[in-house]
Design an enzyme around this catalytic site. Sequence first.
Site, short mmCIF file in Angstrom:
data_model
loop_
_atom_site.label_atom_id
_atom_site.label_comp_id
_atom_site.label_asym_id
_atom_site.label_seq_id
_atom_site.Cartn_x
_atom_site.Cartn_y
_atom_site.Cartn_z
N THR A 80 0.82 -1.21 0.00
CA THR A 80 0.00 0.00 0.00
C THR A 80 0.86 1.27 0.00
O THR A 80 0.68 2.16 -0.83
CB THR A 80 -0.91 0.00 1.25
OG1 THR A 80 -1.68 -1.19 1.23
CG2 THR A 80 -1.83 1.20 1.27
N LYS A 121 7.03 1.38 11.47
CA LYS A 121 7.08 1.69 12.92
C LYS A 121 7.71 0.58 13.75
O LYS A 121 8.33 0.85 14.78
CB LYS A 121 5.70 2.05 13.46
CG LYS A 121 4.60 1.08 13.07
CD LYS A 121 3.73 1.66 12.01
CE LYS A 121 3.02 0.57 11.25
NZ LYS A 121 1.94 1.03 10.42
N ILE A 146 -0.23 12.73 9.16
CA ILE A 146 -0.17 13.87 10.10
C ILE A 146 1.29 14.22 10.38
O ILE A 146 2.05 13.35 10.79
CB ILE A 146 -0.80 13.52 11.47
CG1 ILE A 146 -2.19 12.91 11.30
CG2 ILE A 146 -0.83 14.71 12.39
CD1 ILE A 146 -2.78 12.42 12.61
N GLY A 186 -7.08 -0.40 2.81
CA GLY A 186 -5.62 -0.30 2.91
C GLY A 186 -5.16 0.28 4.24
O GLY A 186 -4.04 0.77 4.35
N GLU A 197 -2.76 -3.49 8.99
CA GLU A 197 -1.46 -4.13 8.79
C GLU A 197 -1.67 -5.45 8.04
O GLU A 197 -2.78 -5.99 8.01
CB GLU A 197 -0.83 -4.43 10.14
CG GLU A 197 -0.50 -3.21 10.96
CD GLU A 197 0.45 -2.27 10.23
OE1 GLU A 197 1.60 -2.64 9.99
OE2 GLU A 197 0.02 -1.16 9.89
N LYS A 216 3.95 2.86 17.91
CA LYS A 216 3.94 4.31 17.64
C LYS A 216 4.14 5.10 18.94
O LYS A 216 4.85 6.11 18.94
CB LYS A 216 2.63 4.70 16.97
CG LYS A 216 2.53 4.11 15.56
CD LYS A 216 1.12 4.25 15.00
CE LYS A 216 1.01 3.66 13.61
NZ LYS A 216 -0.38 3.50 13.18
N GLY A 229 -3.53 4.74 5.32
CA GLY A 229 -3.98 4.82 3.93
C GLY A 229 -2.84 5.17 3.01
O GLY A 229 -1.84 5.74 3.42
N1 HSE Z 1 -2.38 -0.20 10.38
C1 HSE Z 1 -2.03 1.14 10.68
C2 HSE Z 1 -3.27 1.87 11.17
C3 HSE Z 1 -1.46 1.80 9.47
O1 HSE Z 1 -4.38 1.36 10.99
O2 HSE Z 1 -3.15 2.94 11.76
C4 HSE Z 1 -0.81 3.13 9.70
O3 HSE Z 1 0.30 3.02 10.53
#
Ligand code: HSE
Length: 397
Positions: free
Chosen positions: A11, A99, A130, A181, A184, A199, A297
């Site tokens: 993606t 991450k 962001i 998308g 994960e 994160k 996304g």
């Molecule tokens: N799978 C993660 C989410 C993707 O849904 O936030 C972005 O890091």
Amino acid sequence: MIQIAIMGLGTVGTGVAKVVAENAKQIERKLGEPLQVKRILVRRFKDGPYRQLMTDDFKRIEEDDDIRVVVETIGGVEAAYEYTKRALMAGKHVVTANKQLVAEHGCELLELAKKKNANYLFEASVGGGIPILHPLTQCMAANRIDEVYGILNGTTNYILTRMVRTGAFFSDALREAQAKGYAEADPTADVEGIDAGRKICILADLAFGHQVDPDKVPMEGITKLSLRDVKIAERAGYRIKLLGRAVRLPGGGRTAYVAPHLISEDNPISGVEDVFNAVMVKGNATGEVMFYGKGAGELPTASACVADVMECLQASPRREEIGWSHETAGFEDPLELHTRYYFRIEGSLTDAAMAFGQVEVLSEDGETAFLTDRISGQDAMQQSKFLNVLACMRVLA
Ligand code: HSE
């Protein structure tokens, strides 16, 4: 002509190729030269617009002196870690949305980059589109950061929103998030709070300047969350959201964790829905600063990656601000935090009062839901042993 490579064509990798092509004019205007994707590393060749650029041999990137920046969107650790090290060793800048790799090996990769006069940048690893890591480390550099918290996973926020607002089933909402998308490759990382956990580790590393080991960070997702609690909370003026939190403790220690929280409707984070993320940073000079946007996304995440590519090319020769120490001492159990707790128990108000003294009653409808006063996590756990607990969550103060 400035040439770059992309590793991985999922993606985010596809998004990077699209942004470079579709926004070519804006990018060229800012860089003074056109930017071009020269090579894309893939495991399996597939037909499509990028077929001519594909290779399954990393050496064709590593040994190509024309490639100045490598965008790593492979994900996971093994191959991504090895290729990132080799690309940095070859003197190339590396940009990533990965991450897991940054949370586990960011400190070491930043040091390697520094040695090689290259940049290792990862704005896209937290909050998708962001801008949060640059503002945290640059615009808020004059602050002592006391706390960072936020909705850090788009997939779970999307699922929660769909379940609460439209009555969708968990599995259907998850499938939609995958189709868009957001999720994960293994969505367990999303729904069990692990993605948000990686994160919050990165945010804590940068906010506090010390390595936060993801293995030490308690991570709870949304799989045990009941819609019953969502309804009780809403009637009392709260929303339930999955939050990552990193807090500087009064004694000088630090803590971090991920868990669902009750958030008062007065807090703007409570209204963040769908794939949107929001991060609140508390600086001792700024007070609270909130960052909001699409947290997952293809194009939002790619936008952050390509901006990092452009920054690598403009920085001369590398940025200084970003980084943290290997030192992990001072990390404490989040049960050290004092906060109000929400409980739903099988039992009566008398049971609740025996355990916690005075409580604020939210529901007495066959089962009992209530809020405690501010107590430590240890006290909450200790006292709840005397109750038949159906649900327990922190309230964001
Ligand atoms: N799978 C993660 C989410 C993707 O849904 O936030 C972005 O890091």
